[in-house]
Design an enzyme around this catalytic site. Structure first.
Site, short mmCIF file in Angstrom:
data_model
loop_
_atom_site.label_atom_id
_atom_site.label_comp_id
_atom_site.label_asym_id
_atom_site.label_seq_id
_atom_site.Cartn_x
_atom_site.Cartn_y
_atom_site.Cartn_z
N TYR A 150 0.82 -1.22 0.00
CA TYR A 150 0.00 0.00 0.00
C TYR A 150 0.85 1.26 0.00
CZ TYR A 150 -0.29 -1.08 5.17
OH TYR A 150 -0.05 -1.42 6.46
N LYS A 202 4.90 3.61 5.14
CA LYS A 202 5.58 2.68 4.23
C LYS A 202 5.91 3.36 2.89
CE LYS A 202 5.50 -1.23 6.69
NZ LYS A 202 6.73 -1.86 7.23
C1 HXC Z 1 -7.29 2.98 17.25
C2 HXC Z 1 -5.33 2.86 18.46
C3 HXC Z 1 -5.35 1.44 18.39
C4 HXC Z 1 -6.42 0.82 17.68
C5 HXC Z 1 -3.60 2.07 19.53
N1 HXC Z 1 -4.23 3.18 19.18
N2 HXC Z 1 -4.24 0.98 19.06
N3 HXC Z 1 -6.29 3.62 17.89
N4 HXC Z 1 -7.35 1.63 17.12
N5 HXC Z 1 -6.50 -0.51 17.54
C6 HXC Z 1 -3.86 4.55 19.52
C7 HXC Z 1 -3.87 4.77 21.02
O1 HXC Z 1 -5.18 5.02 21.52
C8 HXC Z 1 -2.95 6.00 21.15
O2 HXC Z 1 -3.63 7.18 20.78
C9 HXC Z 1 -1.91 5.76 20.06
O3 HXC Z 1 -2.51 4.83 19.14
C10 HXC Z 1 -0.63 5.15 20.61
O4 HXC Z 1 -0.97 3.97 21.31
P1 HXC Z 1 0.00 3.33 22.44
O5 HXC Z 1 -0.64 2.06 22.88
O6 HXC Z 1 0.32 4.37 23.47
O7 HXC Z 1 1.34 3.09 21.59
P2 HXC Z 1 2.59 2.17 21.90
O8 HXC Z 1 2.54 1.61 23.30
O9 HXC Z 1 3.76 2.94 21.48
O10 HXC Z 1 2.36 0.89 20.93
C11 HXC Z 1 2.46 1.02 19.53
C12 HXC Z 1 1.31 0.26 18.83
C13 HXC Z 1 1.25 -1.20 19.30
C14 HXC Z 1 1.55 0.40 17.32
C15 HXC Z 1 -0.03 0.95 19.16
O11 HXC Z 1 0.16 -1.87 18.69
C16 HXC Z 1 2.52 -1.95 19.00
O12 HXC Z 1 3.48 -1.85 19.75
N6 HXC Z 1 2.56 -2.71 17.89
C17 HXC Z 1 3.75 -3.48 17.46
C18 HXC Z 1 3.34 -4.72 16.71
C19 HXC Z 1 2.48 -4.42 15.50
O13 HXC Z 1 1.74 -3.42 15.46
N7 HXC Z 1 2.55 -5.31 14.51
C20 HXC Z 1 1.91 -5.10 13.22
C21 HXC Z 1 3.00 -5.03 12.19
S1 HXC Z 1 2.51 -4.41 10.66
P3 HXC Z 1 -4.28 8.20 21.86
O14 HXC Z 1 -4.81 9.33 21.05
O15 HXC Z 1 -5.35 7.42 22.58
O16 HXC Z 1 -3.15 8.61 22.78
C22 HXC Z 1 1.66 -5.60 9.85
C23 HXC Z 1 1.22 -5.32 8.45
C24 HXC Z 1 0.00 -6.11 8.11
O17 HXC Z 1 1.44 -6.63 10.35
C25 HXC Z 1 -0.51 -5.75 6.74
C26 HXC Z 1 -1.90 -5.18 6.75
C27 HXC Z 1 -3.03 -6.15 6.95
P1 NAP Z 2 4.87 -8.47 13.94
O1 NAP Z 2 5.02 -9.93 14.21
O2 NAP Z 2 3.85 -7.71 14.72
O3 NAP Z 2 6.30 -7.80 14.14
C1 NAP Z 2 6.52 -6.47 14.42
C2 NAP Z 2 7.81 -6.40 15.22
O4 NAP Z 2 8.21 -5.05 15.37
C3 NAP Z 2 7.67 -7.00 16.61
O5 NAP Z 2 8.66 -7.99 16.78
C4 NAP Z 2 7.96 -5.82 17.56
O6 NAP Z 2 8.76 -6.25 18.66
C5 NAP Z 2 8.74 -4.87 16.67
N1 NAP Z 2 8.54 -3.47 17.06
C6 NAP Z 2 7.39 -2.76 16.99
N2 NAP Z 2 7.60 -1.50 17.42
C7 NAP Z 2 8.92 -1.41 17.74
C8 NAP Z 2 9.75 -0.37 18.23
N3 NAP Z 2 9.23 0.85 18.49
N4 NAP Z 2 11.07 -0.61 18.44
C9 NAP Z 2 11.59 -1.84 18.19
N5 NAP Z 2 10.84 -2.87 17.72
C10 NAP Z 2 9.53 -2.66 17.50
O7 NAP Z 2 4.56 -8.18 12.41
P2 NAP Z 2 5.00 -8.96 11.07
O8 NAP Z 2 3.76 -9.41 10.41
O9 NAP Z 2 6.06 -9.96 11.34
O10 NAP Z 2 5.57 -7.76 10.22
C11 NAP Z 2 6.96 -7.65 9.91
C12 NAP Z 2 7.12 -6.61 8.82
O11 NAP Z 2 6.42 -7.02 7.64
C13 NAP Z 2 6.56 -5.25 9.17
O12 NAP Z 2 7.42 -4.24 8.65
C14 NAP Z 2 5.22 -5.23 8.50
O13 NAP Z 2 4.76 -3.93 8.23
C15 NAP Z 2 5.53 -6.00 7.23
N6 NAP Z 2 4.34 -6.60 6.59
C16 NAP Z 2 3.78 -7.71 7.08
C17 NAP Z 2 2.72 -8.30 6.39
C18 NAP Z 2 2.09 -9.59 6.86
O14 NAP Z 2 1.24 -10.16 6.16
N7 NAP Z 2 2.45 -10.13 8.01
C19 NAP Z 2 2.24 -7.72 5.22
C20 NAP Z 2 2.83 -6.56 4.76
C21 NAP Z 2 3.91 -6.01 5.44
P3 NAP Z 2 8.55 -5.71 20.16
O15 NAP Z 2 7.09 -5.74 20.43
O16 NAP Z 2 9.36 -6.68 20.97
O17 NAP Z 2 9.14 -4.33 20.17
#
Ligand code: HXC
Ligand code: NAP
Length: 294
Positions: free
Chosen positions: A160, A175
């Site tokens: 995207y 991204k």
């Molecule tokens: C709406 C949300 C939300 C949700 C968090 N927020 N989750 N808003 N819907 N589901 C908002 C919170 O209310 C807050 O805003 C702000 O985001 C920051 O949230 P925190 O919890 O304080 O942030 P933090 O502790 O820094 O954590 C970051 C995070 C968390 C992104 C929110 O989910 C995380 O650590 N994620 C890491 C793993 C991850 O996301 N993996 C996905 C990888 S990508 P306010 O205004 O309330 O302060 C991936 C690609 C897939 O997989 C492809 C697409 C399908």
């Molecule tokens: P995931 O399992 O949720 O991995 C995300 C990782 O990022 C976690 O290990 C997390 O570790 C680390 N992370 C998040 N915030 C961080 C921070 N502030 N500092 C350091 N580490 C942080 O997701 P995934 O599916 O494997 O995704 C991996 C990559 O592929 C991402 O870039 C994602 O956007 C991309 N992607 C995935 C898909 C899919 O289908 N899975 C599709 C398109 C793109 P901690 O929580 O320990 O910090």
């Protein structure tokens, strides 16, 4: 029929010791795709550092690397905080040696319609995805430029970046920035012997998915029929692509973003399916300017 299944997990197209004596740092390497990438480098002899915030995640990444016979090292780091990144590079250098390959894999993401997204939600995701990638890239490059040593970097993206991502305005914008950084940094840093590439996964479900992603309506069901390939990706297929891009066999490839998604992002129908607005896709009611809490 669809696209064929790949060779078995454990196979590799690269020679067995391609990354002997080489140190690889994978941000977010303790879960999901980052862990799969870390393991493929480990299989080819690399010493692998797993950098992330959560100790249990880091431990899982190191165990996976050690399970294939390589040396792993866990290092705490929040990629939004440059001082923690610099400390992580120092610790890795002491423990394993200087980082030769950086995989910028860490990301944060959750689906939310843009009109419901708080400024802090947008800022948080962009800070992790785009600023975090830049922070790590900068630290990596400065060390190599000062030491006059070559290196390679891979930024994990998402398709995207090209198309926009309804429901993921923050991540898609981040991204898009990451893809653009690949192109800028490749040119700026090639004279120093540094390669910068992007790697984009398509649909790669895995067990470590966070609840917000697992909860995307329909995710995890009938995924094979949603792609032209007739199947989703295996995480190790992404690992193979990453090891190739970092290897000497890709030494003239830089500034390129490779998409590994079975042509899913190019798909179009002669007539597109009926349009469903994002609120409806997410099962959300009409927008409310000041929704009542609770
Ligand atoms: C709406 C949300 C939300 C949700 C968090 N927020 N989750 N808003 N819907 N589901 C908002 C919170 O209310 C807050 O805003 C702000 O985001 C920051 O949230 P925190 O919890 O304080 O942030 P933090 O502790 O820094 O954590 C970051 C995070 C968390 C992104 C929110 O989910 C995380 O650590 N994620 C890491 C793993 C991850 O996301 N993996 C996905 C990888 S990508 P306010 O205004 O309330 O302060 C991936 C690609 C897939 O997989 C492809 C697409 C399908
Ligand atoms: P995931 O399992 O949720 O991995 C995300 C990782 O990022 C976690 O290990 C997390 O570790 C680390 N992370 C998040 N915030 C961080 C921070 N502030 N500092 C350091 N580490 C942080 O997701 P995934 O599916 O494997 O995704 C991996 C990559 O592929 C991402 O870039 C994602 O956007 C991309 N992607 C995935 C898909 C899919 O289908 N899975 C599709 C398109 C793109 P901690 O929580 O320990 O910090």
């Amino acid at each position: 029929m669809g696209l064929p299944h790949p060779p078995e997990l454990g196979a590799s197209a690269l020679p067995p010791r391609t990354f002997d004596e080489h140190v690889v740092m994978v941000t977010g390497g303790g879960t999901g795709l980052g862990k799969a990438i870390a393991v493929e480098f480990a299989r080819l002899g690399a010493r692998v550092a797993i950098a992330s915030r959560d100790e249990a995640h880091r431990r899982a990444g190191v165990s996976a690397v050690e399970a294939v016979g390589a040396r792993g090292f866990a290092v705490a780091c929040d990629i939004r905080q440059p001082d923690t990144i610099s400390a992580a590079f120092d610790a890795i250098e002491t423990e394993l040696g200087a980082v030769g390959t950086l995989v910028n894999n860490a990301a944060g993401n959750f689906p939310v319609p843009a009109e419901d997204m708080s400024p802090n939600a947008f800022r948080t995701v962009v800070d992790i995805v785009l600023n975090g990638t830049f922070n790590c890239s900068r630290e990596f490059a400065r060390r190599h430029i000062a030491a006059n040593t070559p290196g390679s970097m891979i930024n994990i993206g998402a398709s995207y970046a090209w198309t926009g991502g309804p429901g993921f305005a923050h991540s898609a914008a981040g991204k898009a920035g990451v893809k653009n950084l690949v192109e800028t940094l490749a040119v700026e840093w090639a004279p120093y012997g540094l390669r910068v590439n992007g790697l984009v996964p398509g649909l790669f479900p895995h067990r470590d998915e966070v609840d917000a992603i697992r909860g995307v309506p329909g995710r995890g069901t009938h995924e094979d029929v949603r792609t032209p390939a007739g199947r989703v990706g295996y995480p190790h297929e992404l690992g193979w692509a990453a090891t190739f891009l970092a290897s000497p066999y890709a030494s003239y490839i830089t500034g390129h973003t490779m998409v590994v998604d079975g042509a899913n992002w190019q798909r179009r129908a002669m007539l597109m399916p009926e349009f469903v607005p994002i609120r409806e896709q997410m099962g959300k009611g009409p927008f409310e300017l000041n929704p009542k809490k609770g």
